[in-house]
Design a protein around this motif. Structure first.
Motif, mmCIF file in Angstrom:
data_model
loop_
_atom_site.group_PDB
_atom_site.id
_atom_site.type_symbol
_atom_site.label_atom_id
_atom_site.label_comp_id
_atom_site.label_asym_id
_atom_site.label_seq_id
_atom_site.Cartn_x
_atom_site.Cartn_y
_atom_site.Cartn_z
ATOM 1 N N THR A 1 0.843 -1.192 0.000
ATOM 2 C CA THR A 1 0.000 0.000 0.000
ATOM 3 C C THR A 1 0.875 1.238 0.000
ATOM 4 N N VAL A 2 0.586 2.194 -0.880
ATOM 5 C CA VAL A 2 1.348 3.442 -0.933
ATOM 6 C C VAL A 2 0.519 4.577 -0.342
ATOM 7 N N ALA A 3 1.220 5.529 0.237
ATOM 8 C CA ALA A 3 0.600 6.754 0.747
ATOM 9 C C ALA A 3 1.098 7.914 -0.102
ATOM 10 N N ARG A 4 0.181 8.632 -0.722
ATOM 11 C CA ARG A 4 0.543 9.769 -1.564
ATOM 12 C C ARG A 4 0.158 11.085 -0.905
ATOM 13 N N LEU A 5 1.030 12.065 -1.063
ATOM 14 C CA LEU A 5 0.717 13.447 -0.740
ATOM 15 C C LEU A 5 0.730 14.188 -2.070
ATOM 16 N N GLY A 6 -0.450 14.500 -2.590
ATOM 17 C CA GLY A 6 -0.503 14.998 -3.954
ATOM 18 C C GLY A 6 -0.058 13.887 -4.888
ATOM 19 N N ARG A 7 0.918 14.179 -5.730
ATOM 20 C CA ARG A 7 1.407 13.150 -6.664
ATOM 21 C C ARG A 7 2.602 12.382 -6.110
ATOM 22 N N VAL A 8 3.064 12.753 -4.911
ATOM 23 C CA VAL A 8 4.313 12.206 -4.378
ATOM 24 C C VAL A 8 4.035 11.006 -3.479
ATOM 25 N N ILE A 9 4.655 9.866 -3.788
ATOM 26 C CA ILE A 9 4.607 8.732 -2.873
ATOM 27 C C ILE A 9 5.549 9.052 -1.716
ATOM 28 N N ALA A 10 4.970 9.173 -0.521
ATOM 29 C CA ALA A 10 5.739 9.592 0.654
ATOM 30 C C ALA A 10 5.933 8.464 1.652
ATOM 31 N N GLY A 11 5.272 7.333 1.437
ATOM 32 C CA GLY A 11 5.424 6.199 2.332
ATOM 33 C C GLY A 11 4.745 4.976 1.748
ATOM 34 N N PHE A 12 5.070 3.818 2.313
ATOM 35 C CA PHE A 12 4.408 2.592 1.881
ATOM 36 C C PHE A 12 4.497 1.556 2.993
ATOM 37 N N GLN A 13 3.608 0.580 2.908
ATOM 38 C CA GLN A 13 3.610 -0.540 3.852
ATOM 39 C C GLN A 13 3.394 -1.818 3.058
ATOM 40 N N VAL A 14 4.193 -2.829 3.360
ATOM 41 C CA VAL A 14 4.093 -4.088 2.627
ATOM 42 C C VAL A 14 3.708 -5.194 3.597
ATOM 43 N N MET A 15 2.725 -5.994 3.199
ATOM 44 C CA MET A 15 2.251 -7.149 3.974
ATOM 45 C C MET A 15 2.419 -8.400 3.130
ATOM 46 N N GLU A 16 3.034 -9.424 3.722
ATOM 47 C CA GLU A 16 3.237 -10.697 3.038
ATOM 48 C C GLU A 16 2.936 -11.849 3.991
ATOM 49 N N PRO A 17 2.651 -13.037 3.466
ATOM 50 C CA PRO A 17 2.489 -14.197 4.344
ATOM 51 C C PRO A 17 3.749 -14.404 5.190
ATOM 52 N N TYR A 18 3.565 -14.697 6.447
ATOM 53 C CA TYR A 18 4.709 -14.877 7.343
ATOM 54 C C TYR A 18 5.500 -16.131 7.001
ATOM 55 N N ALA A 19 4.804 -17.204 6.640
ATOM 56 C CA ALA A 19 5.473 -18.467 6.290
ATOM 57 C C ALA A 19 4.650 -19.180 5.227
ATOM 58 N N ASP A 20 5.227 -19.298 4.045
ATOM 59 C CA ASP A 20 4.480 -19.950 2.964
ATOM 60 C C ASP A 20 4.868 -21.413 2.782
ATOM 61 N N TYR A 21 5.673 -21.949 3.716
ATOM 62 C CA TYR A 21 6.095 -23.345 3.618
ATOM 63 C C TYR A 21 5.203 -24.280 4.445
ATOM 64 N N THR A 22 4.206 -23.692 5.139
ATOM 65 C CA THR A 22 3.282 -24.496 5.926
ATOM 66 C C THR A 22 1.934 -23.796 5.988
ATOM 67 N N GLY A 23 0.876 -24.581 5.984
ATOM 68 C CA GLY A 23 -0.448 -23.997 6.112
ATOM 69 C C GLY A 23 -0.811 -23.663 7.543
ATOM 70 N N ALA A 24 0.029 -24.109 8.509
ATOM 71 C CA ALA A 24 -0.280 -23.906 9.921
ATOM 72 C C ALA A 24 -0.221 -22.440 10.336
ATOM 73 N N MET A 25 0.439 -21.629 9.516
ATOM 74 C CA MET A 25 0.546 -20.204 9.859
ATOM 75 C C MET A 25 -0.075 -19.317 8.785
ATOM 76 N N ASP A 26 -1.083 -19.831 8.116
ATOM 77 C CA ASP A 26 -1.755 -19.038 7.084
ATOM 78 C C ASP A 26 -2.456 -17.809 7.653
ATOM 79 N N HIS A 27 -2.685 -17.789 8.949
ATOM 80 C CA HIS A 27 -3.364 -16.653 9.580
ATOM 81 C C HIS A 27 -2.400 -15.559 10.004
ATOM 82 N N VAL A 28 -1.089 -15.734 9.740
ATOM 83 C CA VAL A 28 -0.062 -14.797 10.206
ATOM 84 C C VAL A 28 0.592 -14.113 9.003
ATOM 85 N N ALA A 29 0.766 -12.795 9.113
ATOM 86 C CA ALA A 29 1.424 -12.014 8.059
ATOM 87 C C ALA A 29 2.600 -11.241 8.636
ATOM 88 N N GLY A 30 3.596 -11.019 7.803
ATOM 89 C CA GLY A 30 4.690 -10.118 8.144
ATOM 90 C C GLY A 30 4.388 -8.725 7.624
#
Length: 287
Positions: A177-206
């Motif tokens: 997700t990007v945060a814009r002030l006018g046309r300028v991207i001034a910040g961002f936040q990235v969310m990804e699966p915490y562990a994609d090698y097991t389904g046991a942690m599908d409810h957890v994100a980094g």
């Protein structure tokens, strides 16, 4: 309201001065931006302006850009530049010099830093999921945070091409997700699966949050978090796990204000600038 006027045509400097004075007298705008190099060359900028900014890039960049944008020969470019005020003299007249050798997004951030330093009004932030077209802006923010030092364990900068590749490679159930002030991207936040090698942690994100230094403390991080939480719930997440540098007290305070709880510490987790840096593990449960 911000009034912007561009008088870059061949106008007599005295006529230009009077024209701008008239515009200023008729305006009620809190900020009036004048783009007119002739005022600088004529020594009139201080008579009209409270603050003077000058943009500057290397001679090599000037030549390359004029050849590319206007089809000039190198000889024509050199003649044009020789007739302008020397860059060093322009810089001596300026309160702020903005280097434009980098990308457009890097220049945008430099202008934003100057604007924030004036305590001038900023446009309200807008948030959106990042697309390929945002890669340059995201890279500019990330690189500014990396160069700042002391903020992240990331120890290298990235080109827009590399950032575009990263955006495209994000796995399912991710969001940048990007945060814009006018046309300028001034910040961002990235969310990804915490562990994609097991389904046991599908409810957890980094999670990772990056906001350009000049606009920290203005609510962008909070706004990004609200956007990410909404997306996380829709994707079935129930928890975030993050790691924050142990020597970054400001980031720790930011996440704690959001409701993150410290639940562990990793000693000597990163080696940066010839020393070892620990990280604090935080968790956050979505309601």
């Amino acid at each position: 309201e911000i009034k912007e006027c561009d008088w870059s045509s061949d106008v007599c400097s005295s006529d230009l001065y009077e024209a701008i004075k008239g515009r200023l007298a008729a305006s009620s705008a809190p900020v009036f931006v004048i783009e007119a190099i002739k005022l600088l060359e004529a020594g009139l900028s201080r008579a009209l302006c409270d603050v003077v900014w000058v943009t500057h890039c290397s001679y090599r960049s000037q030549v390359a850009r004029l050849k590319a944008s206007r089809g000039m020969s190198e000889a024509e470019v050199r003649r044009r530049l020789a007739n302008q005020m020397p860059p060093a003299e322009m810089a001596r007249q300026a309160d702020r010099v903005i280097n434009t050798d980098g990308s457009y997004a890097e220049t945008d951030l430099a202008v934003l830093a100057g604007w924030a330093g004036l305590a001038a009004p900023l446009p309200p932030p807008e948030y959106a999921a990042a697309t390929d077209e945002d890669a340059e802006g995201v890279a500019a923010v990330l690189n500014s945070v990396v160069r700042e030092g002391g903020q992240t364990v990331i120890d290298r900068t990235f080109t827009p091409v590399q950032e575009r590749r990263f955006i495209r490679s994000l796995p399912p159930r991710s969001r940048l997700t990007v945060a814009r002030l006018g046309r300028v991207i001034a910040g961002f936040q990235v969310m990804e699966p915490y562990a994609d090698y097991t389904g046991a942690m599908d409810h957890v994100a980094g999670l990772g949050t990056y906001v350009a230094a000049p606009v920290r403390g203005r609510g962008l991080g909070q706004g990004l978090m609200e956007q990410t939480c909404a997306a996380a719930r829709q994707m079935g997440y129930r928890k975030f796990v993050i790691m924050v540098r142990a020597d970054n007290a400001r980031a720790q305070a930011f996440y704690e204000r959001l409701g993150f709880r410290a639940c562990g510490r990793l000693t000597g987790q990163a080696r940066l600038d010839g020393r070892e840096v620990g990280e604090i593990v935080y968790e956050y449960f979505l309601q």
